[in-house]
Design a protein around this motif. Structure first.
Motif, PDB file in Angstrom:
ATOM      1  N   LYS A 104       0.824  -1.211   0.000  1.00 47.06           N
ATOM      2  CA  LYS A 104       0.000   0.000   0.000  1.00 47.06           C
ATOM      3  C   LYS A 104       0.858   1.261   0.000  1.00 47.06           C
ATOM      4  N   GLU A 105       1.947   1.245   0.742  1.00 49.20           N
ATOM      5  CA  GLU A 105       2.851   2.399   0.771  1.00 49.20           C
ATOM      6  C   GLU A 105       3.464   2.644  -0.600  1.00 49.20           C
ATOM      7  N   GLU A 106       3.910   1.578  -1.246  1.00 49.94           N
ATOM      8  CA  GLU A 106       4.505   1.716  -2.577  1.00 49.94           C
ATOM      9  C   GLU A 106       3.460   2.192  -3.581  1.00 49.94           C
ATOM     10  N   ALA A 107       2.258   1.663  -3.493  1.00 50.15           N
ATOM     11  CA  ALA A 107       1.172   2.097  -4.382  1.00 50.15           C
ATOM     12  C   ALA A 107       0.898   3.589  -4.194  1.00 50.15           C
ATOM     13  N   LYS A 108       0.929   4.024  -2.953  1.00 44.81           N
ATOM     14  CA  LYS A 108       0.697   5.446  -2.661  1.00 44.81           C
ATOM     15  C   LYS A 108       1.787   6.306  -3.307  1.00 44.81           C
ATOM     16  N   LYS A 109       3.042   5.885  -3.192  1.00 47.37           N
ATOM     17  CA  LYS A 109       4.151   6.617  -3.804  1.00 47.37           C
ATOM     18  C   LYS A 109       3.987   6.718  -5.315  1.00 47.37           C
ATOM     19  N   LEU A 110       3.458   5.654  -5.904  1.00 51.08           N
ATOM     20  CA  LEU A 110       3.298   5.593  -7.349  1.00 51.08           C
ATOM     21  C   LEU A 110       1.959   6.170  -7.813  1.00 51.08           C
ATOM     22  N   ARG A 111       1.207   6.708  -6.861  1.00 52.94           N
ATOM     23  CA  ARG A 111      -0.112   7.291  -7.133  1.00 52.94           C
ATOM     24  C   ARG A 111      -1.075   6.286  -7.749  1.00 52.94           C
ATOM     25  N   ILE A 112      -1.003   5.070  -7.251  1.00 55.63           N
ATOM     26  CA  ILE A 112      -1.949   4.028  -7.658  1.00 55.63           C
ATOM     27  C   ILE A 112      -3.101   4.073  -6.662  1.00 55.63           C
ATOM     28  N   SER A 113      -4.297   4.298  -7.157  1.00 55.94           N
ATOM     29  CA  SER A 113      -5.460   4.388  -6.272  1.00 55.94           C
ATOM     30  C   SER A 113      -5.774   3.008  -5.692  1.00 55.94           C
ATOM     31  N   GLU A 114      -6.542   3.004  -4.610  1.00 55.33           N
ATOM     32  CA  GLU A 114      -6.941   1.715  -4.023  1.00 55.33           C
ATOM     33  C   GLU A 114      -7.763   0.918  -5.021  1.00 55.33           C
ATOM     34  N   THR A 115      -8.596   1.612  -5.802  1.00 53.80           N
ATOM     35  CA  THR A 115      -9.408   0.939  -6.814  1.00 53.80           C
ATOM     36  C   THR A 115      -8.514   0.255  -7.842  1.00 53.80           C
ATOM     37  N   LEU A 142      -5.384  -0.558  -7.458  1.00 57.13           N
ATOM     38  CA  LEU A 142      -4.639  -1.610  -6.767  1.00 57.13           C
ATOM     39  C   LEU A 142      -5.492  -2.875  -6.656  1.00 57.13           C
ATOM     40  N   MET A 143      -6.754  -2.702  -6.318  1.00 58.80           N
ATOM     41  CA  MET A 143      -7.655  -3.856  -6.216  1.00 58.80           C
ATOM     42  C   MET A 143      -7.847  -4.517  -7.588  1.00 58.80           C
ATOM     43  N   LYS A 144      -7.917  -3.710  -8.643  1.00 58.68           N
ATOM     44  CA  LYS A 144      -8.029  -4.271 -10.000  1.00 58.68           C
ATOM     45  C   LYS A 144      -6.780  -5.091 -10.318  1.00 58.68           C
ATOM     46  N   MET A 145      -5.621  -4.539  -9.944  1.00 54.88           N
ATOM     47  CA  MET A 145      -4.366  -5.271 -10.172  1.00 54.88           C
ATOM     48  C   MET A 145      -4.376  -6.598  -9.420  1.00 54.88           C
ATOM     49  N   MET A 146      -4.825  -6.556  -8.183  1.00 57.75           N
ATOM     50  CA  MET A 146      -4.879  -7.780  -7.380  1.00 57.75           C
ATOM     51  C   MET A 146      -5.853  -8.774  -7.999  1.00 57.75           C
ATOM     52  N   GLY A 147      -6.963  -8.272  -8.517  1.00 59.73           N
ATOM     53  CA  GLY A 147      -7.930  -9.141  -9.194  1.00 59.73           C
ATOM     54  C   GLY A 147      -7.352  -9.782 -10.432  1.00 59.73           C
ATOM     55  N   SER A 148      -6.532  -9.035 -11.179  1.00 53.20           N
ATOM     56  CA  SER A 148      -5.939  -9.604 -12.388  1.00 53.20           C
ATOM     57  C   SER A 148      -4.895 -10.654 -12.033  1.00 53.20           C
TER      58      SER A 148
END
Length: 126
Positions: free
Chosen positions: A99-110, A112-118
């Motif tokens: 989550k911290e890395e996603a935040k740095k990269l400006r990846i939204s939670e939505t 991120l969840m799509k990525m996890m789903g894929s």
């Protein structure tokens, strides 16, 4: 038991983790006896006190209990306790940094969840 021990981690922790893994994957079930400190010591050619340290930590955590003169046994709640402990460790070691890395990269939670789903759908068998 594993055939060898890793030089990069304390032996007592490896013994503890082996027992934890055996309980989680049902190799050793609730109520069953675990190898004794002397059995670990003989198998790995280590000091029995080293094996005892790992086993005693599991007693302290209510994973094992001692039956005097008989040995150490797995508690009824051991698997549940270990799974909850591992879930918390997984969260702290993997989810929070993710989550911290996603935040740095400006990846939204939505996103991120799509990525996890894929990832999840790509792991399914054809």
């Amino acid at each position: 038991m594993k055939n060898h021990l890793d030089d990069n981690k304390p032996i007592f922790l490896q013994i503890k983790e082996q027992l934890e893994d055996s309980i989680i994957n049902d190799t050793i079930k609730a109520g069953e006896r675990v190898p004794s400190t002397n059995e670990f010591a003989a198998f790995y050619k280590i000091n029995p006190a080293t094996a005892a340290k790992g086993i005693n930590e599991l007693v302290t955590e209510d994973i094992l209990y001692k039956r005097r003169g008989v040995g150490m046994f797995v508690t009824e709640n051991a698997k549940d306790i270990l799974i909850e402990k591992r879930k918390q460790t997984f969260y702290e070691n993997f989810i929070l940094p993710l989550k911290e890395e996603a935040k740095k990269l400006r990846i939204s939670e939505t996103d991120l969840m799509k990525m996890m789903g894929s990832v999840k759908s790509s792991m399914k068998s054809p």
